[in-house]
Each structure stands twice: as C-alpha cells, then as structure tokens.
Scaffold this motif. Structure first.
Motif, short mmCIF file in Angstrom:
data_model
loop_
_atom_site.label_atom_id
_atom_site.label_comp_id
_atom_site.label_asym_id
_atom_site.label_seq_id
_atom_site.Cartn_x
_atom_site.Cartn_y
_atom_site.Cartn_z
N MET A 113 0.84 -1.16 0.00
CA MET A 113 0.00 0.00 0.00
C MET A 113 0.90 1.24 0.00
O MET A 113 1.91 1.27 0.69
N ARG A 114 0.50 2.25 -0.76
CA ARG A 114 1.28 3.48 -0.80
C ARG A 114 0.89 4.41 0.35
O ARG A 114 -0.23 4.38 0.83
N LEU A 115 1.82 5.23 0.77
CA LEU A 115 1.61 6.15 1.87
C LEU A 115 0.42 7.07 1.61
O LEU A 115 -0.35 7.36 2.53
N GLU A 116 0.23 7.49 0.38
CA GLU A 116 -0.88 8.38 0.08
C GLU A 116 -2.23 7.73 0.36
O GLU A 116 -3.18 8.41 0.74
N GLU A 175 -5.44 15.23 7.42
CA GLU A 175 -4.73 16.47 7.15
C GLU A 175 -3.27 16.34 7.55
O GLU A 175 -2.95 16.01 8.69
N ILE A 176 -2.40 16.60 6.60
CA ILE A 176 -0.96 16.58 6.82
C ILE A 176 -0.50 18.01 7.01
O ILE A 176 -0.77 18.87 6.18
N GLU A 177 0.20 18.27 8.12
CA GLU A 177 0.70 19.61 8.40
C GLU A 177 2.03 19.89 7.72
O GLU A 177 2.31 21.01 7.32
N GLU A 178 2.86 18.87 7.63
CA GLU A 178 4.18 19.00 7.01
C GLU A 178 4.66 17.60 6.66
O GLU A 178 4.31 16.63 7.33
N LYS A 179 5.47 17.49 5.62
CA LYS A 179 6.01 16.17 5.27
C LYS A 179 7.31 16.31 4.53
O LYS A 179 7.55 17.28 3.83
N THR A 180 8.18 15.33 4.74
CA THR A 180 9.39 15.20 3.94
C THR A 180 9.37 13.85 3.22
O THR A 180 10.18 13.62 2.35
N ALA A 181 8.46 12.99 3.62
CA ALA A 181 8.33 11.67 3.00
C ALA A 181 7.53 11.77 1.71
O ALA A 181 6.57 12.52 1.64
N SER A 182 7.93 11.00 0.73
CA SER A 182 7.17 10.92 -0.51
C SER A 182 5.90 10.12 -0.27
O SER A 182 5.94 9.06 0.36
N LEU A 183 4.78 10.61 -0.75
CA LEU A 183 3.52 9.89 -0.61
C LEU A 183 3.46 8.68 -1.53
O LEU A 183 2.54 7.87 -1.44
N GLU A 184 4.44 8.53 -2.41
CA GLU A 184 4.48 7.40 -3.33
C GLU A 184 5.17 6.18 -2.74
O GLU A 184 5.16 5.11 -3.33
N ILE A 185 5.76 6.32 -1.57
CA ILE A 185 6.51 5.22 -0.96
C ILE A 185 5.58 4.06 -0.61
O ILE A 185 4.46 4.26 -0.20
N GLU A 186 6.07 2.85 -0.81
CA GLU A 186 5.31 1.64 -0.48
C GLU A 186 5.52 1.31 0.99
O GLU A 186 6.64 1.30 1.48
N ILE A 187 4.43 1.03 1.67
CA ILE A 187 4.44 0.73 3.10
C ILE A 187 3.96 -0.71 3.30
O ILE A 187 2.98 -1.14 2.71
N SER A 188 4.68 -1.44 4.17
CA SER A 188 4.30 -2.84 4.41
C SER A 188 3.61 -3.05 5.75
O SER A 188 3.10 -4.13 6.01
N GLY A 189 3.59 -2.03 6.61
CA GLY A 189 2.92 -2.16 7.90
C GLY A 189 3.01 -0.88 8.70
O GLY A 189 3.71 0.06 8.33
N ILE A 190 2.28 -0.86 9.81
CA ILE A 190 2.23 0.31 10.70
C ILE A 190 2.32 -0.19 12.13
O ILE A 190 1.66 -1.17 12.49
#
Length: 83
Positions: free
Chosen positions: A1-4, A11-26
């Motif tokens: 799943m992608r971060l986006e 609502e995101i206040e600030e980010k340096t992470a790409s929303l396109e990054i693939e995430i495998s868990g939280i």
C-alpha cells in the motif's frame, strides 16, 4: 500500500516523506517495526513515542508519523494528533 492511501482524508501539516513510498505495515511500538513500516510516535501519559524514533529507524521504519518533528532528518509526516 502506498503512503498516500494511508493518509487519504487525513490532514498533513508538514512532510518530507514521498507519498508514493510503499508501506508494508504500521506500528506505534518501535519493537514491532520491520522493514518498510511506518512508525507512529504517540505521546502517552508515561512515555513519548518520539523518544523511540531512533530504535524504530534501526528496526527498519521507512517513515515516521509524529506531531513533533524534533528536527528529524529522516522521512516524516507531521500531523496535529498522532492518535
């Protein structure tokens, strides 16, 4: 799943992470972090998850979600309330 996809409608206040990054868990427990996970730094009554960011990174966190960036130099997403 992608971060986006995870942040859809949040609502995101600030980010340096790409929303396109693939995430495998939280996880909000740095001991449960694996490669590709998001670490959510939650402030509690006795502990502050932000104190465990380095441990989460060592365990493989790709992105830190926090309400306190503390001069982070790693990919992060800042929100008003991590809960």
């Amino acid at each position: 799943m992608r971060l986006e996809e995870i942040f859809n409608g949040i609502e995101i206040e600030e980010k340096t992470a790409s929303l396109e990054i693939e995430i495998s868990g939280i996880a909000s427990d740095s001991r449960k972090i694996k490669d590709g996970y998001i670490f959510v730094a939650i402030k509690g009554g006795n502990r502050d998850g932000n104190d465990y960011v380095n441990e989460a990174l060592i365990n493989g966190a790709s992105v830190i979600v926090t309400d306190d960036t503390r001069n982070l130099s790693v990919p992060f997403v800042r929100v008003s309330n991590t809960r």
